[in-house]
Design a protein around this motif. Structure first.
Motif, PDB file in Angstrom:
ATOM      1  N   UNK A  36       0.821  -1.206   0.000  1.00 61.70           N
ATOM      2  CA  UNK A  36       0.000   0.000   0.000  1.00 61.70           C
ATOM      3  C   UNK A  36       0.850   1.250   0.000  1.00 61.70           C
ATOM      4  N   UNK A  37       1.941   1.214  -0.784  1.00 60.39           N
ATOM      5  CA  UNK A  37       2.945   2.281  -0.734  1.00 60.39           C
ATOM      6  C   UNK A  37       2.704   3.391  -1.740  1.00 60.39           C
ATOM      7  N   UNK A  38       1.608   3.340  -2.489  1.00 55.81           N
ATOM      8  CA  UNK A  38       1.403   4.319  -3.538  1.00 55.81           C
ATOM      9  C   UNK A  38       0.972   5.690  -3.058  1.00 55.81           C
ATOM     10  N   UNK A  39       0.516   5.805  -1.816  1.00 54.00           N
ATOM     11  CA  UNK A  39       0.045   7.091  -1.315  1.00 54.00           C
ATOM     12  C   UNK A  39      -0.043   7.040   0.203  1.00 54.00           C
ATOM     13  N   UNK A  40      -0.357   8.181   0.795  1.00 51.48           N
ATOM     14  CA  UNK A  40      -0.650   8.254   2.215  1.00 51.48           C
ATOM     15  C   UNK A  40       0.445   7.745   3.129  1.00 51.48           C
ATOM     16  N   UNK A  41       0.041   6.965   4.129  1.00 47.79           N
ATOM     17  CA  UNK A  41       0.978   6.484   5.141  1.00 47.79           C
ATOM     18  C   UNK A  41       2.018   5.562   4.525  1.00 47.79           C
ATOM     19  N   UNK A  42       1.604   4.693   3.591  1.00 46.85           N
ATOM     20  CA  UNK A  42       2.547   3.769   2.963  1.00 46.85           C
ATOM     21  C   UNK A  42       3.654   4.498   2.230  1.00 46.85           C
ATOM     22  N   UNK A  43       3.307   5.556   1.499  1.00 50.00           N
ATOM     23  CA  UNK A  43       4.321   6.373   0.819  1.00 50.00           C
ATOM     24  C   UNK A  43       5.306   6.950   1.839  1.00 50.00           C
ATOM     25  N   UNK A  44       4.800   7.425   2.965  1.00 48.36           N
ATOM     26  CA  UNK A  44       5.671   8.015   3.989  1.00 48.36           C
ATOM     27  C   UNK A  44       6.566   6.956   4.628  1.00 48.36           C
ATOM     28  N   UNK A  59       4.663  -2.257  -2.952  1.00 45.61           N
ATOM     29  CA  UNK A  59       3.589  -3.037  -3.575  1.00 45.61           C
ATOM     30  C   UNK A  59       2.262  -2.313  -3.441  1.00 45.61           C
ATOM     31  N   UNK A  60       1.424  -2.473  -4.454  1.00 43.62           N
ATOM     32  CA  UNK A  60       0.093  -1.880  -4.445  1.00 43.62           C
ATOM     33  C   UNK A  60      -0.673  -2.331  -5.663  1.00 43.62           C
ATOM     34  N   UNK A  61      -1.918  -1.891  -5.766  1.00 41.49           N
ATOM     35  CA  UNK A  61      -2.762  -2.382  -6.856  1.00 41.49           C
ATOM     36  C   UNK A  61      -2.841  -1.445  -8.053  1.00 41.49           C
ATOM     37  N   UNK A  62      -2.116  -0.298  -8.007  1.00 38.31           N
ATOM     38  CA  UNK A  62      -2.141   0.624  -9.138  1.00 38.31           C
ATOM     39  C   UNK A  62      -0.731   1.054  -9.490  1.00 38.31           C
ATOM     40  N   UNK A  68       5.112   6.933  -9.281  1.00 40.62           N
ATOM     41  CA  UNK A  68       5.393   8.250  -8.721  1.00 40.62           C
ATOM     42  C   UNK A  68       6.238   8.160  -7.466  1.00 40.62           C
ATOM     43  N   UNK A  69       5.924   7.201  -6.599  1.00 39.78           N
ATOM     44  CA  UNK A  69       6.717   7.011  -5.381  1.00 39.78           C
ATOM     45  C   UNK A  69       8.125   6.526  -5.736  1.00 39.78           C
TER      46      UNK A  69
END
Length: 288
Positions: A36-44, A59-62, A68-69
């Motif tokens: 879930x690293x594509x946005x939000x807490x996972x990106x941070x 890892x993520x679904x998009x 971008x990350x």
């Protein structure tokens, strides 16, 4: 002896050496996995782990947000980034992710199970497929990833770290949160018990249980996220990630970011239905 203890010992032996931050590793010497690293807490989480010297598997679904990350991580000096686009809300998802990373020669020392689906909707109004996906993602996939990677860490002889994202909603048995809160309650209970099972094998497991976080998860606009932070009812995604990692490095089995959220837990448990009904009438318009 754990890696961060070795680092502190080395710094003591060499007074002129630069002291490393807690959890830091020599640049590019170890891998971390964040779902879930594509946005939000996972990106941070990904950006903070990169700053500590880790290569990142994200890892993520998009694909688009993950790319971008990846660009952000590269700009921040992360030596290697592996992007995995996959739907983690499937029975076979954990094994596929594990096998894929093993095939790429990636064995993480740190695993952050952050991927999640928010649901604020009565169970009777929630489609069966969505119920299945939430339980699979939050509970089945996370449990299997913990099992797979803890076993791998033990076999490799490393002092591994696993962080699972639970939620404050587990203490809020309110209408609309039955499914989401219960799935997150499982995560905390599992994480605390699993931490005790693997503690003597050199693996640290932590459950982070944040309350409101200023991300897109709840469907709030950026304006309302800013207002929530100013009012103190939301914390930033980066603050949440920082506190989660701090608890992980210190070996805490469970953490609720911010003391005032911990203080409200007994009230959340005891709040009577007659006090919840007005809130329910107001929040019904936001069910999704």
């Amino acid at each position: 002896m754990e890696r961060n203890e070795n680092i502190r010992s080395a710094a003591t032996a060499e007074p002129h050496a630069t002291a490393r931050k807690r959890g830091a590793v020599p640049q590019g010497s170890a891998w971390a996995l964040v779902t879930g690293a594509g946005s939000g807490i996972g990106r941070c989480y990904a950006l903070r782990l990169a700053a500590l010297g880790y290569n990142l598997a994200i890892a993520g679904d998009r694909a688009e947000p993950l790319d971008g990350v990846r660009e952000e991580l590269a700009a921040a000096g992360c030596p290697r980034v592996q992007v995995v686009v996959t739907d983690l809300a499937r029975i076979e998802a954990a094994q596929e992710l594990y096998d894929g990373l093993c095939g790429a020669g990636i064995a993480p020392d740190v695993v952050v199970n952050n991927a999640g689906i928010f649901s604020f909707c009565d169970v009777l109004s929630t489609p069966s497929e969505r119920i299945e996906r939430i339980v699979l993602l939050h509970d089945m996939t996370t449990t299997q990833l913990c099992r797979l990677y803890a076993a791998q860490m033990i076999a490799r002889g490393v002092r591994g770290h696993i962080l699972n994202m639970s939620s404050y909603s587990q203490w809020m048995p309110f209408p609309g949160l039955a499914l989401y809160g219960a799935s997150k309650a499982y995560l905390r209970t599992f994480s605390v018990a699993f931490a005790k099972e693997v503690a003597d094998r050199g693996i640290r497991v932590t459950a982070s249980c944040p309350a409101g976080v200023a991300t897109d998860l709840y469907g709030l606009t950026p304006r309302w996220q800013r207002i929530g932070q100013r009012l103190g009812v939301l914390i930033s995604a980066d603050s949440c990630a920082r506190r989660g990692l701090h608890a992980l490095w210190r070996g805490r089995r469970s953490v609720v970011p911010d003391w005032w959220n911990r203080a409200w837990i007994p009230l959340c448990k005891l709040l009577p239905l007659r006090a919840i009904r007005p809130l329910r009438r107001f929040t019904m318009r936001f069910q999704k």
